[in-house]
Design an enzyme around this catalytic site. Structure first.
Site, PDB file in Angstrom:
ATOM      1  N   ASP A   1     -37.329  53.453 -14.123  1.00 22.40           N
ATOM      2  CA  ASP A   1     -37.055  53.933 -15.490  1.00 22.40           C
ATOM      3  C   ASP A   1     -35.561  54.174 -15.672  1.00 22.40           C
ATOM      4  O   ASP A   1     -35.115  54.549 -16.763  1.00 22.40           O
ATOM      5  CB  ASP A   1     -37.898  55.167 -15.841  1.00 22.40           C
ATOM      6  CG  ASP A   1     -37.580  56.375 -14.993  1.00 22.40           C
ATOM      7  OD1 ASP A   1     -36.857  56.238 -13.988  1.00 22.40           O
ATOM      8  OD2 ASP A   1     -38.058  57.487 -15.336  1.00 22.40           O
ATOM      9  N   SER A   2     -34.771  53.919 -14.595  1.00 26.40           N
ATOM     10  CA  SER A   2     -33.314  53.889 -14.749  1.00 26.40           C
ATOM     11  C   SER A   2     -32.915  52.814 -15.750  1.00 26.40           C
ATOM     12  O   SER A   2     -31.752  52.749 -16.157  1.00 26.40           O
ATOM     13  CB  SER A   2     -32.640  53.625 -13.396  1.00 26.40           C
ATOM     14  OG  SER A   2     -33.172  52.470 -12.793  1.00 26.40           O
TER      15      SER A   2
ATOM     16  N   ASP B   1     -42.079  52.173 -12.257  1.00 29.98           N
ATOM     17  CA  ASP B   1     -41.950  53.605 -12.530  1.00 29.98           C
ATOM     18  C   ASP B   1     -42.861  54.029 -13.670  1.00 29.98           C
ATOM     19  O   ASP B   1     -42.984  53.313 -14.677  1.00 29.98           O
ATOM     20  CB  ASP B   1     -40.512  53.923 -12.966  1.00 29.98           C
ATOM     21  CG  ASP B   1     -39.744  54.688 -11.909  1.00 29.98           C
ATOM     22  OD1 ASP B   1     -40.373  55.305 -11.030  1.00 29.98           O
ATOM     23  OD2 ASP B   1     -38.510  54.660 -11.976  1.00 29.98           O
TER      24      ASP B   1
ATOM     25  N   LYS C   1     -44.625  54.459  -9.353  1.00 31.47           N
ATOM     26  CA  LYS C   1     -43.821  55.564  -8.797  1.00 31.47           C
ATOM     27  C   LYS C   1     -43.823  56.740  -9.772  1.00 31.47           C
ATOM     28  O   LYS C   1     -43.664  56.558 -10.983  1.00 31.47           O
ATOM     29  CB  LYS C   1     -42.390  55.109  -8.501  1.00 31.47           C
ATOM     30  CG  LYS C   1     -41.506  56.249  -7.956  1.00 31.47           C
ATOM     31  CD  LYS C   1     -40.224  55.730  -7.322  1.00 31.47           C
ATOM     32  CE  LYS C   1     -39.135  55.407  -8.303  1.00 31.47           C
ATOM     33  NZ  LYS C   1     -38.666  56.539  -9.140  1.00 31.47           N
TER      34      LYS C   1
ATOM     35  N   GLU D   1     -42.237  60.815 -10.252  1.00 30.66           N
ATOM     36  CA  GLU D   1     -41.361  61.899  -9.789  1.00 30.66           C
ATOM     37  C   GLU D   1     -42.241  63.140  -9.691  1.00 30.66           C
ATOM     38  O   GLU D   1     -42.788  63.600 -10.694  1.00 30.66           O
ATOM     39  CB  GLU D   1     -40.207  62.099 -10.773  1.00 30.66           C
ATOM     40  CG  GLU D   1     -39.304  60.875 -10.833  1.00 30.66           C
ATOM     41  CD  GLU D   1     -38.139  61.012 -11.802  1.00 30.66           C
ATOM     42  OE1 GLU D   1     -37.884  62.136 -12.289  1.00 30.66           O
ATOM     43  OE2 GLU D   1     -37.494  59.987 -12.065  1.00 30.66           O
TER      44      GLU D   1
ATOM     45  N   GLU E   1     -34.377  61.168  -3.086  1.00 33.15           N
ATOM     46  CA  GLU E   1     -33.090  60.964  -3.778  1.00 33.15           C
ATOM     47  C   GLU E   1     -32.225  62.221  -3.723  1.00 33.15           C
ATOM     48  O   GLU E   1     -32.704  63.344  -3.940  1.00 33.15           O
ATOM     49  CB  GLU E   1     -33.336  60.574  -5.249  1.00 33.15           C
ATOM     50  CG  GLU E   1     -32.024  60.414  -6.021  1.00 33.15           C
ATOM     51  CD  GLU E   1     -32.145  59.682  -7.354  1.00 33.15           C
ATOM     52  OE1 GLU E   1     -33.261  59.244  -7.706  1.00 33.15           O
ATOM     53  OE2 GLU E   1     -31.109  59.565  -8.031  1.00 33.15           O
TER      54      GLU E   1
HETATM   55  O1  KIV Z   1     -35.443  54.674 -11.755  1.00 34.04           O
HETATM   56  C1  KIV Z   1     -34.965  54.219 -10.697  1.00 34.04           C
HETATM   57  O2  KIV Z   1     -34.329  53.161 -10.679  1.00 34.04           O
HETATM   58  C2  KIV Z   1     -35.188  54.972  -9.473  1.00 34.04           C
HETATM   59  C3  KIV Z   1     -34.552  54.512  -8.200  1.00 34.04           C
HETATM   60  C4  KIV Z   1     -33.102  54.384  -8.270  1.00 34.04           C
HETATM   61  C5  KIV Z   1     -35.030  55.253  -7.015  1.00 34.04           C
HETATM   62  O3  KIV Z   1     -35.902  55.927  -9.495  1.00 34.04           O
END
Ligand code: KIV
Length: 257
Positions: free
Chosen positions: A43-44, A82, A112, A114, A181
């Protein structure tokens, strides 16, 4: 064939380090697929692709859109997507519905999250439903507003205890992989040594079972400032600017075409 969660888990047993990178688009995904073990549609993309300060605006539709594009390119690596802010925190039912939507629509192998202690039941339910969970601990970018910025975690004993216990509980509740992280190397090392599942670090030192970076950061494509742990393996911003300027000059001078 794509790498499965169990392929990645057996890499830890064989002491083979996991190479992980992010991707949001077809071009980058086709380049990194054969090099990486693990591709994350992070989600980056809210920061890198959409230009926002945080990841909080990212929607399920955004993740499905980018996830489906990357999925078309990924043939060998493991593909993880994510779950965006507020797609899993509200209830385990929401998490199951949204994770199922993401997996069905994109064909990814895992999601993924958090995590906090509130997520443990969700990890359990998702993994029991057949959806491998990558649990993200330490600096969790979706908690930007709680931290008051992107701040390193595990700075004192009680924060370290929290992250360590949460990591252990994540494994007990069925997490398949842990992303760590922005924590001190000694904490990441302690977690890595005490878990059977692999850890993938970012800004967490070199003692994890693998490393992940945002691809555009390592390529020097995102504008600075970068997080301090990022290493630029090339400077694509400069390379691209030079090419675009050459094109401009040739058009202006009527040399191209
Ligand atoms: O959102 C993302 O890209 C991430 C990674 C950098 C671990 O969570």
């Amino acid at each position: 064939m794509r790498k499965t969660i169990t392929d990645l888990q057996s890499m830890k047993q064989k002491k083979e380090l996991i190479v992980a990178l992010t991707s949001y688009d077809f071009q980058i995904a086709t380049i990194i697929d054969s090099v990486c073990d693990f591709v994350l549609v992070g989600d980056s993309l809210g920061n890198v692709f959409q230009g926002n300060e945080t990841t909080l605006n990212v929607s399920i539709e955004n993740m499905i859109y980018h996830g489906s594009i990357v999925s078309r390119a990924v043939k060998e690596s493991h593909l993880c997507i994510d779950m965006p802010f507020m797609s899993y925190q509200s209830s385990t039912e929401d998490a199951l519905r949204n994770a199922g939507r993401i997996i069905k629509a994109t064909g990814a192998e895992s999601v993924k999250l958090e995590i906090s202690f509130d997520s443990l039941n969700t990890i359990n339910k998702l993994s029991n439903a057949g959806i491998p969970v990558v649990a993200h601990v330490g600096l969790c970018p979706q908690s930007f507003n709680m931290y008051g910025g992107y701040k390193k975690q595990g700075k004192n004993k009680s924060e370290q205890e929290y992250i360590y216990t949460l990591s252990k509980e994540a494994e007990i509740n069925g997490a398949s992989i842990l992303v760590i992280e922005g924590v001190p190397e000694n904490l990441a090392n302690k977690i890595t040594k005490s878990l059977k599942i692999p850890t993938i670090g970012i800004g967490a030192g070199k003692k994890c079972d693998g490393q992940i970076l945002v691809t555009e950061d390592l390529l020097g494509l995102t504008p600075s400032p970068h997080p301090s742990f990022v290493k630029n393996y090339s400077n694509l911003r400069t390379t691209i600017k030079k090419s675009i300027n050459s094109y401009k000059n040739e058009v202006k001078k009527n040399k191209f075409p």
